[in-house]
Design a protein around this motif. Sequence first.
Motif, PDB file in Angstrom:
ATOM      1  N   SER A 116      18.053 -29.578 -20.470  1.00 49.30           N
ATOM      2  CA  SER A 116      17.794 -29.738 -19.037  1.00 49.30           C
ATOM      3  C   SER A 116      18.114 -28.470 -18.261  1.00 49.30           C
ATOM      4  O   SER A 116      17.457 -28.173 -17.269  1.00 49.30           O
TER       5      SER A 116
ATOM      6  N   HIS B 215      16.241 -17.084 -14.972  1.00 42.84           N
ATOM      7  CA  HIS B 215      17.132 -17.002 -13.829  1.00 42.84           C
ATOM      8  C   HIS B 215      16.914 -15.705 -13.079  1.00 42.84           C
ATOM      9  O   HIS B 215      16.841 -15.670 -11.878  1.00 42.84           O
TER      10      HIS B 215
ATOM     11  N   TYR C 299      14.519 -28.466  -6.247  1.00 40.75           N
ATOM     12  CA  TYR C 299      14.387 -27.159  -6.849  1.00 40.75           C
ATOM     13  C   TYR C 299      15.247 -26.989  -8.097  1.00 40.75           C
ATOM     14  O   TYR C 299      15.206 -25.953  -8.747  1.00 40.75           O
ATOM     15  N   ARG C 300      16.020 -28.050  -8.397  1.00 42.39           N
ATOM     16  CA  ARG C 300      16.826 -28.125  -9.616  1.00 42.39           C
ATOM     17  C   ARG C 300      17.830 -26.991  -9.747  1.00 42.39           C
ATOM     18  O   ARG C 300      18.148 -26.556 -10.857  1.00 42.39           O
TER      19      ARG C 300
ATOM     20  N   GLN D 265      13.910 -14.574 -10.194  1.00 40.90           N
ATOM     21  CA  GLN D 265      13.711 -14.991  -8.825  1.00 40.90           C
ATOM     22  C   GLN D 265      14.173 -13.977  -7.802  1.00 40.90           C
ATOM     23  O   GLN D 265      13.817 -14.057  -6.647  1.00 40.90           O
ATOM     24  N   TYR D 266      15.053 -13.069  -8.191  1.00 38.02           N
ATOM     25  CA  TYR D 266      15.765 -12.307  -7.185  1.00 38.02           C
ATOM     26  C   TYR D 266      15.267 -10.891  -7.000  1.00 38.02           C
ATOM     27  O   TYR D 266      15.956 -10.064  -6.490  1.00 38.02           O
ATOM     28  N   THR D 267      14.057 -10.598  -7.456  1.00 38.22           N
ATOM     29  CA  THR D 267      13.565  -9.234  -7.319  1.00 38.22           C
ATOM     30  C   THR D 267      12.331  -9.226  -6.441  1.00 38.22           C
ATOM     31  O   THR D 267      11.694 -10.241  -6.211  1.00 38.22           O
ATOM     32  N   GLU D 268      11.980  -8.050  -5.910  1.00 37.66           N
ATOM     33  CA  GLU D 268      10.759  -7.908  -5.138  1.00 37.66           C
ATOM     34  C   GLU D 268       9.611  -7.533  -6.041  1.00 37.66           C
ATOM     35  O   GLU D 268       8.546  -7.205  -5.572  1.00 37.66           O
TER      36      GLU D 268
ATOM     37  N   GLN E 104      15.097 -26.406 -18.399  1.00 37.19           N
ATOM     38  CA  GLN E 104      14.045 -26.978 -17.554  1.00 37.19           C
ATOM     39  C   GLN E 104      14.343 -26.701 -16.082  1.00 37.19           C
ATOM     40  O   GLN E 104      13.440 -26.430 -15.298  1.00 37.19           O
ATOM     41  N   ASP E 105      15.614 -26.776 -15.708  1.00 35.50           N
ATOM     42  CA  ASP E 105      15.991 -26.481 -14.321  1.00 35.50           C
ATOM     43  C   ASP E 105      15.587 -25.062 -13.950  1.00 35.50           C
ATOM     44  O   ASP E 105      15.009 -24.820 -12.884  1.00 35.50           O
ATOM     45  N   PHE E 106      15.879 -24.101 -14.810  1.00 35.69           N
ATOM     46  CA  PHE E 106      15.521 -22.712 -14.519  1.00 35.69           C
ATOM     47  C   PHE E 106      14.010 -22.564 -14.429  1.00 35.69           C
ATOM     48  O   PHE E 106      13.495 -21.788 -13.624  1.00 35.69           O
TER      49      PHE E 106
ATOM     50  N   VAL F  81      11.828 -24.879 -13.453  1.00 34.81           N
ATOM     51  CA  VAL F  81      11.392 -25.433 -12.162  1.00 34.81           C
ATOM     52  C   VAL F  81      11.685 -24.445 -11.043  1.00 34.81           C
ATOM     53  O   VAL F  81      10.863 -24.238 -10.142  1.00 34.81           O
ATOM     54  N   GLN F  82      12.865 -23.803 -11.089  1.00 35.66           N
ATOM     55  CA  GLN F  82      13.207 -22.828 -10.051  1.00 35.66           C
ATOM     56  C   GLN F  82      12.156 -21.726  -9.986  1.00 35.66           C
ATOM     57  O   GLN F  82      11.740 -21.314  -8.906  1.00 35.66           O
TER      58      GLN F  82
ATOM     59  N   LYS G   5       8.781 -23.078  -8.600  1.00 41.71           N
ATOM     60  CA  LYS G   5       8.827 -23.296  -7.159  1.00 41.71           C
ATOM     61  C   LYS G   5       8.811 -21.999  -6.365  1.00 41.71           C
ATOM     62  O   LYS G   5       8.621 -21.996  -5.154  1.00 41.71           O
ATOM     63  N   MET G   6       9.072 -20.884  -7.074  1.00 42.38           N
ATOM     64  CA  MET G   6       8.994 -19.578  -6.407  1.00 42.38           C
ATOM     65  C   MET G   6       7.604 -18.985  -6.622  1.00 42.38           C
ATOM     66  O   MET G   6       7.408 -17.789  -6.394  1.00 42.38           O
ATOM     67  N   ASP G   7       6.668 -19.821  -7.103  1.00 41.55           N
ATOM     68  CA  ASP G   7       5.294 -19.358  -7.336  1.00 41.55           C
ATOM     69  C   ASP G   7       5.227 -18.214  -8.319  1.00 41.55           C
ATOM     70  O   ASP G   7       4.387 -17.326  -8.184  1.00 41.55           O
TER      71      ASP G   7
END
Lengths: 254, 191
Positions: free
Chosen positions: B53, B33, A38-39, B36-39, B56-58, B60-61, B64-66
């Motif tokens: 990078s 960033h 998940y990086r 991801q943390y809200t409804e 890119q990491d953010f 991917v995060q 992955k949370m669709d």
Amino acid sequence: MDKMNHSSADTEAETIEALRYLSKGEAAAIETELLRDYRFGQQQLIEIWGQACALAITKAYPLSSLPKKQPTVLVICGPDQNGSIGLVCARHLRIFALCASQEFTAAPVNGQDTYPITFSARALRHEMVVPRYYDVTTEVQLINDAYNLVIDAMLGAESDPTNVKEPYCGILCTLKQVKIPIASVDVPSGWDVEEPSQDGIHPEVLISLIAPKKCSMSFSGKHFLAGRFLPYDIQKKYELNLPDYPGTDCLIEL
Amino acid sequence: MVEEKADRMDGLMGAWVILYVCTCHQHGFTQLHQNQYTEYEPIIYHPKRSSQSVHQDFTVQCEKMDIPFLSYLPTEVQLINDAYNLVIDAMLGPESDPTNVKEPRPGILCSLKQVKIPIASVDVPSGWDVEEPSQDGIHPEVLISLTAPKKCSMSFSGKHFLAGRFLPYDIQKKYELNLPDYPGTDCVIEL
């Protein structure tokens, strides 16, 4: 009609799944996946957890409830990730106007630091908080008098409770005797991840990270969970059945 | 994708569908960033991805949370108005040069100037000079300043928030920031 009502009630009951308590292996696997797949960055996770721990402390011990004149908090940080989380927690507590004195246990004696992240957390700490270095005193009374509570961020889920080296042995001895409350990060130091300890430290507050560990199933104190950021896919994969966090809170009391 | 989202707008009782417009600079990282943390239901438009990078990491995060990523932003402003409740502008930050805005951003800014739904900007409204409010640029309803407010926001009349409680006291003193007291354990304060 009655049958239909009964079965729909059953279905409703079935869908409320019990919260999952993690084994040592599961906890390690989830963290590996977060970093690798998940990086998430290690520093990112530590920052999230550290801030959540600080918030939990302010909920469990509001400023106005602290018995001593100065709102002092002793944060005992170990050398590994748990310790880094303690450092970040201390930094946030400082911002929340609690005075966090950090007790830094010795850096790994062999000079090897497999967690470079610990050093950057320390660098942040130097800029932010005036550190007060003590030798961990065996004078339990001194700790009882000087601080309102202790935050135990020494040994985490990855540690081996059957092989606790100095100085942690000595610190644990001291902690077993202090009268002020202890709040532990993730796993009370010295406990096995999967079994509550009979003769170990007895924290009043536990802040579990991601999901509670098996050892906390019968924990009777205040139990918080920090880990709202956890992707849904991981929650489903490990059947964590996490509770619904209220509002925009990043932690929840279990 | 835009049409699907339009079907899901139910006003206050339904999901809050939010369009995030980000780019490849640090500014964009902030939004990725936060998603991801809200409804809420964020949808991201991210035309130019950074090779850094951490960015890119953010990304991917979020993936992955669709969280859906749009492949294009409709030029028809009405489509944006219909599909989303609000736009979060995380395109250009204080490091950008408003006199030298490269495509596709001028096109996006054009669209944003015409949308009827609220815009909330991160740190500096995109296209504004950091030190001067813009007369003909976008007009956000909400501004979230990072660390400390920028000169261009001195006469900002919308809702103005400040995020930056973590800032060490020494820096606050050195730059004479005179930051307000954040309430309770909040990490953001309304100015």
